[in-house]
Enzyme design. Structure first.
Site, PDB file in Angstrom:
ATOM      1  CG  ASP A   8      -1.545   0.770   1.831  1.00 18.70           C
ATOM      2  OD1 ASP A   8      -2.293   1.947   1.089  1.00 18.70           O
ATOM      3  OD2 ASP A   8      -1.562   1.699   2.515  1.00 18.70           O
ATOM      4  CG  ASP A  10      -1.553   7.897   0.415  1.00 16.86           C
ATOM      5  OD1 ASP A  10      -0.418   8.379   0.925  1.00 16.86           O
ATOM      6  OD2 ASP A  10      -2.517   7.511  -0.208  1.00 16.86           O
ATOM      7  CB  SER A 194     -11.045  10.140   0.344  1.00 18.14           C
ATOM      8  OG  SER A 194      -9.215   9.374   0.769  1.00 18.14           O
TER       9      SER A 194
END
Length: 262
Positions: A8, A10, A194
């Site tokens: 991944d 972030d 988000s």
């Protein structure tokens, strides 16, 4: 069997929406001697190229790194030559998968939620709230143009919202509304600010389809309930997936793998 380590981005290779933790460059170089590398992110390619610039500017890493934007529904193979760049060779489209009618209904729901949040909550608002990335929608209530200070303010608001975080409360309501419309969509928390919204099955396990003949490892920081790393983390358990807290944890896992593989 060939190996690949998928990361991944972030919270794993980079602090959220920031540049790569350069202390990872040396262990990544060492890992690349034993395995290929992949970056599988909910972000689109331009965010990956921006945040991981120092990594992809290093020839030994650039030539061993697969880039898998939007949960792997887009794909860039490692370039063959040092003077070549990563190019997207595969793209899948959410609009084609669910149809224009359901895509339009979904967009209207997200816009309605954004308008409700703007009217009722005092949070930073910076623009670029909804991003259609071809294979997924990223919805950021404070906007993708947020500064680090904006992100920190929203993160504090989110975590101190009540018995549940603000985003988890919105997530639950949004899922219920979409389920009632019978649209086959998954919704996950993306990063710190988000939501990632995509067709069922288009989570990060999609990335595994490119590596059928590999032993695959995965490192991610959002492996719990509602996190966008959960499915790929679960499928590679118990030995090949690692739930990290931050980039320091990532470095520790890489050093552990190096001891095993040397």
């Amino acid at each position: 069997m060939k190996k690949i380590v998928l990361f991944d981005m972030d919270g794993t290779l980079t602090p959220p929406r920031k540049a790569l933790d350069t202390s990872l460059l040396d262990p990544l170089r060492q890992i690349s001697r034993y395995a290929e590398i992949g970056i599988v992110s909910g972000s689109d390619i331009y965010y990956i190229m921006e945040q991981c610039q120092s990594m992809l500017a290093t020839d030994v890493l650039k030539l061993r790194t697969h880039i898998l934007p939007c949960n792997g529904t887009k794909y860039c193979a490692p370039p063959s030559y040092r003077d070549h760049s990563h190019k997207i060779t595969t793209t899948n489209f959410m609009r084609d998968k669910i149809g224009n009618h359901d895509f339009h209904r979904l967009m209207k729901i997200i816009i309605d939620y954004q308008n409700h949040i703007v009217s009722h909550y005092d949070i930073p608002l910076t623009g670029h709230f909804i991003s259609y990335r071809g294979s997924m929608i990223n919805w950021c209530p404070i906007g993708r143009n947020a500064t680090n200070l904006d992100r920190a303010k929203f993160s504090h608001f989110d975590k101190t919202f009540g018995t549940s975080t603000f985003r988890k409360a919105i997530l639950s309501q949004l899922r219920e509304e979409i389920d009632n419309l019978r649209i086959n969509i998954a919704i996950k928390l993306g990063g710190e600010t988000s939501f990632d919204i995509f067709p069922d099955g288009w989570d990060k396990t999609f990335a595994l389809s490119y590596f059928p003949d590999y032993e695959v490892y995965f490192l991610g920081d959002r492996c719990g309930e509602n996190g966008n790393d959960k499915e790929i983390y679960d499928i590679l358990q118990p030995n090949n997936s690692f739930w990290v807290k931050d980039t320091k944890d990532t470095k520790i896992v890489l050093e552990t793998l190096l001891k095993e593989w040397r």
